[in-house]
Design an enzyme around this catalytic site. Structure first.
Site, PDB file in Angstrom:
ATOM      1  N   HIS A 261       2.401  43.443 -50.364  1.00  0.00           N
ATOM      2  CA  HIS A 261       2.609  43.960 -49.016  1.00  0.00           C
ATOM      3  C   HIS A 261       3.307  42.897 -48.192  1.00  0.00           C
ATOM      4  O   HIS A 261       3.035  41.708 -48.347  1.00  0.00           O
ATOM      5  CB  HIS A 261       1.270  44.338 -48.351  1.00  0.00           C
ATOM      6  CG  HIS A 261       1.443  45.269 -47.207  1.00  0.00           C
ATOM      7  ND1 HIS A 261       1.744  44.829 -45.936  1.00  0.00           N
ATOM      8  CD2 HIS A 261       1.380  46.619 -47.147  1.00  0.00           C
ATOM      9  CE1 HIS A 261       1.850  45.885 -45.138  1.00  0.00           C
ATOM     10  NE2 HIS A 261       1.638  46.989 -45.846  1.00  0.00           N
ATOM     11  N   ASP A 312      -1.091  52.485 -51.166  1.00  0.00           N
ATOM     12  CA  ASP A 312      -0.561  53.438 -52.135  1.00  0.00           C
ATOM     13  C   ASP A 312      -1.242  53.344 -53.503  1.00  0.00           C
ATOM     14  O   ASP A 312      -1.012  54.192 -54.360  1.00  0.00           O
ATOM     15  CB  ASP A 312       0.953  53.215 -52.309  1.00  0.00           C
ATOM     16  CG  ASP A 312       1.751  53.723 -51.115  1.00  0.00           C
ATOM     17  OD1 ASP A 312       1.294  54.679 -50.457  1.00  0.00           O
ATOM     18  OD2 ASP A 312       2.827  53.159 -50.836  1.00  0.00           O
TER      19      ASP A 312
HETATM   20  C1  LIG Z   1       2.904  52.233 -47.574  1.00  0.00           C
HETATM   21  C2  LIG Z   1       3.621  51.069 -48.080  1.00  0.00           C
HETATM   22  O1  LIG Z   1       4.797  50.995 -47.866  1.00  0.00           O
HETATM   23  S1  LIG Z   1       2.758  49.881 -48.877  1.00  0.00           S
HETATM   24  C3  LIG Z   1       3.929  49.187 -50.015  1.00  0.00           C
HETATM   25  C4  LIG Z   1       4.233  50.161 -51.121  1.00  0.00           C
HETATM   26  N1  LIG Z   1       5.193  49.616 -52.086  1.00  0.00           N
HETATM   27  C5  LIG Z   1       4.818  49.217 -53.328  1.00  0.00           C
HETATM   28  O2  LIG Z   1       3.665  49.272 -53.720  1.00  0.00           O
HETATM   29  C6  LIG Z   1       5.950  48.746 -54.218  1.00  0.00           C
HETATM   30  C7  LIG Z   1       5.586  47.441 -54.907  1.00  0.00           C
HETATM   31  N2  LIG Z   1       5.555  46.358 -53.974  1.00  0.00           N
HETATM   32  C8  LIG Z   1       6.697  45.727 -53.544  1.00  0.00           C
HETATM   33  O3  LIG Z   1       7.813  46.045 -53.977  1.00  0.00           O
HETATM   34  C9  LIG Z   1       6.589  44.627 -52.506  1.00  0.00           C
HETATM   35  O4  LIG Z   1       5.344  43.981 -52.606  1.00  0.00           O
HETATM   36  C10 LIG Z   1       6.769  45.160 -51.057  1.00  0.00           C
HETATM   37  C11 LIG Z   1       8.085  45.962 -50.957  1.00  0.00           C
HETATM   38  C12 LIG Z   1       5.614  46.049 -50.667  1.00  0.00           C
HETATM   39  C13 LIG Z   1       6.817  43.951 -50.111  1.00  0.00           C
HETATM   40  O5  LIG Z   1       7.987  43.252 -50.401  1.00  0.00           O
HETATM   41  P1  LIG Z   1       8.276  41.767 -49.867  1.00  0.00           P
HETATM   42  O6  LIG Z   1       7.443  41.467 -48.704  1.00  0.00           O
HETATM   43  O7  LIG Z   1       9.742  41.660 -49.690  1.00  0.00           O
HETATM   44  O8  LIG Z   1       7.765  40.853 -51.031  1.00  0.00           O
HETATM   45  P2  LIG Z   1       8.632  40.305 -52.224  1.00  0.00           P
HETATM   46  O9  LIG Z   1       9.213  41.452 -52.988  1.00  0.00           O
HETATM   47  O10 LIG Z   1       9.581  39.268 -51.703  1.00  0.00           O
HETATM   48  O11 LIG Z   1       7.490  39.633 -53.077  1.00  0.00           O
HETATM   49  C14 LIG Z   1       7.056  38.271 -52.972  1.00  0.00           C
HETATM   50  C15 LIG Z   1       6.708  37.784 -54.367  1.00  0.00           C
HETATM   51  O12 LIG Z   1       5.655  38.597 -54.912  1.00  0.00           O
HETATM   52  C16 LIG Z   1       6.117  39.315 -56.036  1.00  0.00           C
HETATM   53  N3  LIG Z   1       5.681  40.703 -55.900  1.00  0.00           N
HETATM   54  C17 LIG Z   1       5.497  41.380 -54.734  1.00  0.00           C
HETATM   55  N4  LIG Z   1       5.075  42.625 -55.000  1.00  0.00           N
HETATM   56  C18 LIG Z   1       4.988  42.708 -56.339  1.00  0.00           C
HETATM   57  C19 LIG Z   1       4.623  43.746 -57.190  1.00  0.00           C
HETATM   58  N5  LIG Z   1       4.253  44.941 -56.699  1.00  0.00           N
HETATM   59  N6  LIG Z   1       4.639  43.537 -58.510  1.00  0.00           N
HETATM   60  C20 LIG Z   1       5.003  42.330 -59.009  1.00  0.00           C
HETATM   61  N7  LIG Z   1       5.369  41.301 -58.244  1.00  0.00           N
HETATM   62  C21 LIG Z   1       5.368  41.502 -56.922  1.00  0.00           C
HETATM   63  C22 LIG Z   1       7.630  39.248 -55.976  1.00  0.00           C
HETATM   64  O13 LIG Z   1       8.224  39.385 -57.241  1.00  0.00           O
HETATM   65  C23 LIG Z   1       7.863  37.907 -55.356  1.00  0.00           C
HETATM   66  O14 LIG Z   1       7.660  36.937 -56.342  1.00  0.00           O
HETATM   67  P3  LIG Z   1       8.597  35.630 -56.425  1.00  0.00           P
HETATM   68  O15 LIG Z   1       8.337  34.913 -55.120  1.00  0.00           O
HETATM   69  O16 LIG Z   1       8.129  34.944 -57.639  1.00  0.00           O
HETATM   70  O17 LIG Z   1       9.990  36.160 -56.512  1.00  0.00           O
HETATM   71  O1  LIG Z   2       3.355  48.314 -43.198  1.00  0.00           O
HETATM   72  C1  LIG Z   2       4.119  48.426 -44.171  1.00  0.00           C
HETATM   73  O2  LIG Z   2       5.086  47.676 -44.394  1.00  0.00           O
HETATM   74  C2  LIG Z   2       3.908  49.512 -45.151  1.00  0.00           C
HETATM   75  C3  LIG Z   2       2.570  50.178 -45.023  1.00  0.00           C
HETATM   76  O3  LIG Z   2       1.573  49.688 -45.480  1.00  0.00           O
HETATM   77  C4  LIG Z   2       2.513  51.433 -44.289  1.00  0.00           C
HETATM   78  O4  LIG Z   2       3.541  51.911 -43.791  1.00  0.00           O
HETATM   79  O5  LIG Z   2       1.417  52.010 -44.200  1.00  0.00           O
END
Ligand SMILES: CC(=O)SCCNC(=O)CCNC(=O)[C@H](O)C(C)(C)COP(=O)(O)OP(=O)(O)OC[C@H]1O[C@@H](n2cnc3c(N)ncnc32)[C@H](O)[C@@H]1OP(=O)(O)O
Ligand SMILES: O=C([O-])CC(=O)C(=O)O
Length: 375
Positions: A261, A312
């Site tokens: 997140h 999620d």
């Molecule tokens: C309602 C919502 O929107 S909640 C979010 C729902 N989305 C997901 O579950 C998709 C999976 N999660 C992700 O893609 C990301 O964690 C996000 C999009 C939620 C947040 O993205 P960001 O804040 O940009 O984090 P970022 O992608 O830079 O991750 C930071 C580090 O953690 C790792 N990481 C973050 N999430 C994950 C994951 N789900 N699986 C594996 N590694 C992950 C990244 O690879 C990165 O590692 P590194 O520093 O070695 O490169």
């Molecule tokens: O806050 C965010 O980036 C995503 C999230 O958890 C939501 O929209 O509920």
């Protein structure tokens, strides 16, 4: 622009003020208008939370009655919106159907030519009332059944499940679904709400802003992740396959859906509640398959990385145990988040300034122009 600080993905950038929702990412706390999401999830109806997000206070009994009565009367769709949903190709993605229906509903809204604050508030009410009808009607049609008309005797949560199945839901399902709606109602400047606010800040209409938001929620890095968690569980198949499957995915630097997140650096408080609901519903149905799989995934991921489940991760298992098909998980998110989107759009209209950041230009400079026939 090199003297301007740039944060990739706008991480930790404060893009505005808001009185609606507070997140403490370190402690894992979520608060709507000063109330903890745990208290609200346990004790309020979704309708009360919508009122809270828009008005800033919880309603008293008579305010809630009036509010609910007005909302309930707005549930039926304009005929052209209904006809559109019945005419879309069979393989239409339900989020595309919803985005298109919301956009069309704007044209047939009785206030379509009025962008005053009062008219926008009425539009927000119609959308909270009608998004559930749109999602359920499209799904019924998609499954080859006639849509079910809304039942004014039922709460928003009960009525959605009723319109989906044609049966009044069991009390436990209605309660759990209401809780899920409360948990998803708002989340500060998440990507879809930010999209809604950027759109609203041009002083365009509320339907245009919500259409932007629906399109943004659909993506798998945002609301689309709940469906992808179930896709992942299906690919993994069994608890025994969890470790090898995840190790392979992590070695390939794949994102594990439902983890990570931008704001929470610990477990998302909504995931904690949804985990309990997933367990309780699974136990009641004598089907702990999803719960066991999810727990095995969580334990293995957390043994390897400082990554925590987000909202999620467990929500899909809760919906699946109520018989909601996985392609509806993200539209169900929208059934709830429409409350937060519209609260933010109305707040944007109240204190507006156009949202227009800058880009750090990294392209070429000072090139000599070459006319077309000399290139
Ligand atoms: C309602 C919502 O929107 S909640 C979010 C729902 N989305 C997901 O579950 C998709 C999976 N999660 C992700 O893609 C990301 O964690 C996000 C999009 C939620 C947040 O993205 P960001 O804040 O940009 O984090 P970022 O992608 O830079 O991750 C930071 C580090 O953690 C790792 N990481 C973050 N999430 C994950 C994951 N789900 N699986 C594996 N590694 C992950 C990244 O690879 C990165 O590692 P590194 O520093 O070695 O490169
Ligand atoms: O806050 C965010 O980036 C995503 C999230 O958890 C939501 O929209 O509920």
């Amino acid at each position: 622009m090199s003297d301007v600080e740039f944060k990739e993905g706008l991480e930790d950038v404060v893009a505005g003020t808001s009185e609606i929702c507070f997140i403490d990412g370190k402690e894992g706390r979520l608060v709507y208008r000063g109330y903890s999401v745990e208290d609200l999830a346990e004790q309020t109806s979704f309708e009360e939370v919508v009122y809270l997000l828009w008005e800033g206070q919880l309603p008293n009994r008579s305010q809630l009655q009036d509010f609910t009565k007005t909302l309930t009367a707005m549930r039926p769709l304009a005929q052209p919106v209904y006809d559109l949903l019945m005419s879309l190709p069979d393989d239409t993605n339900p989020m595309d159907a919803l985005r298109t229906a919301v956009s069309l509903a704007g044209i047939y809204d009785p206030d379509s030519h009025d962008n005053s604050y009062e008219a926008s508030y009425r539009k927000a009410m119609r959308l909270v009332a009608q998004v559930p009808t749109m999602v359920a009607a499209f799904e019924r049609h998609h499954q080859g059944h006639d849509p079910v008309a809304p039942d004014a005797q039922l709460s928003l949560a009960e009525n959605f499940l009723y319109m989906l199945t044609g049966k009044r839901p069991p009390a436990l399902d209605a309660h759990v679904f209401n809780t899920a709606l409360v948990l998803h109602a708002d989340h500060e400047l998440n990507a879809s709400t930010f999209a809604a606010r950027v759109t609203a800040a041009t002083l365009t209409d509320l339907y245009s802003a919500v259409t932007s938001a629906v399109g943004t929620l659909k993506g798998p890095l945002h609301g689309g992740a709940n469906e992808q968690v179930m896709v992942m569980l299906e690919k993994i198949g069994t608890v025994d396959n969890v470790k090898p499957w995840l190790d392979h995915a992590l070695a390939n630097r794949e994102k594990i859906m439902g983890f990570g997140h931008r704001v929470y650096k610990t477990e998302d408080p909504r995931a904690t509640i949804l985990r309990r609901l997933s367990h309780d519903l699974g136990e009641k149905a004598q089907n702990l398959h999803y719960y066991d799989m999810l727990e095995a995934v969580r334990q293995h991921i957390q043994a390897k990385k400082a990554l925590y489940p987000n909202v999620d991760f467990y929500s899909g298992s809760v919906y699946a145990l109520m018989g909601i098909p996985s392609e509806l998980f993200t539209p169900v998110f929208a059934v709830s988040r429409i409350a937060g989107w519209t609260a933010h759009i109305l707040e944007q209209y109240r204190h507006n300034r156009i949202i227009r950041p800058r880009a750090d230009y990294t392209g070429p400079e000072h090139r000599t122009f070459v006319p077309l026939d000399q290139r």
